[in-house]
Design an enzyme around this catalytic site. Sequence first.
Site, PDB file in Angstrom:
ATOM      1  N   HIS A  46       6.087   3.887  -3.635  1.00 27.99           N
ATOM      2  CA  HIS A  46       5.774   5.270  -3.303  1.00 27.99           C
ATOM      3  C   HIS A  46       6.730   6.191  -4.053  1.00 27.99           C
ATOM      4  CE1 HIS A  46       2.881   4.138  -0.333  1.00 27.99           C
ATOM      5  NE2 HIS A  46       3.757   3.454   0.387  1.00 27.99           N
ATOM      6  N   ARG A  71      11.730  -2.328  -4.449  1.00 26.27           N
ATOM      7  CA  ARG A  71      10.422  -2.533  -3.830  1.00 26.27           C
ATOM      8  C   ARG A  71       9.365  -2.330  -4.907  1.00 26.27           C
ATOM      9  NH1 ARG A  71       7.692   0.507   1.348  1.00 26.27           N
ATOM     10  NH2 ARG A  71       7.845   2.367   0.028  1.00 26.27           N
ATOM     11  N   GLU A 147       3.120  -5.235   7.565  1.00 26.90           N
ATOM     12  CA  GLU A 147       2.806  -3.844   7.901  1.00 26.90           C
ATOM     13  C   GLU A 147       1.330  -3.601   8.186  1.00 26.90           C
ATOM     14  OE1 GLU A 147       3.931  -1.453   4.522  1.00 26.90           O
ATOM     15  OE2 GLU A 147       3.334  -3.001   3.087  1.00 26.90           O
TER      16      GLU A 147
END
Length: 262
Positions: A46, A71, A147
């Site tokens: 992100h 990540r 998630e």
Amino acid sequence: MRSNRLREIWAGGGAVVNGWLAIPNSFSAETMAHQGWDSLTIDLQHGVVDYQAMIPMLQAISTTDTVPVVRVPWLEPGILMKTLDAGAYGVICPMVNTREDAQKLVAYTHYAPRGTRSFGPVRALLYGGADYPQHANDTIVTFAMIETAQALDNLDDILSVPGLDAIYIGPSDLSLALGCKPTFDDLDPKAADAVAHILSRAKAHGLVAGIHNGSPEAALKRIAMGFQFVTVSSDARLMAAGAQQLVATMRARHAPKDAGGY
């Protein structure tokens, strides 16, 4: 090979305090690294950081003992391997939903015979040392993000995959998947129960559990629960919060003469 302090902290029963980097800048990464974080995670999933921005950020982190983690955007072999070749000592992979996903993640992050990682540790040799190829499999840390509702259904199958070191919970995505409001800290009961369940099962399988937090207070509570990798906020959020507090203090002590300034 350079040791991985994440593994050393966990072996001693401690918890890693992890910072989060969303700003694509080497100086901000270097500044964060010098503040005493155990590790810093560069977020390629992100935000606005890309691979080319990541390289100088890793170099900046390397001016300290802070452990570099990345990540990646997705479960894709190319980016996982290039990230490790660049010198990341840990990778966090989002949306690992099945045992097959976890098996692929382990394969992509380990050299043969344990996996299928292609050989070419160009910067990893500079950061880790000349014997990096011989010890990388036992040094690098691989996190699978849990998630989604599908991942919850397949939790024990995922956690039992050999070679997986840790899991990382994204509370916002997990909350959304369970029909709850997306947030880091004050979770709806259904999401909070899911977090506790994931932690319990990770411990049962001998894996480290990590989670994202919005505040140090929440992170401390989760360490008390048994989490051993806690992220607190991010560089962008910390900068915004600090600036907001400064401006609010100035305005409270010195009201502007007009709408245009002080």
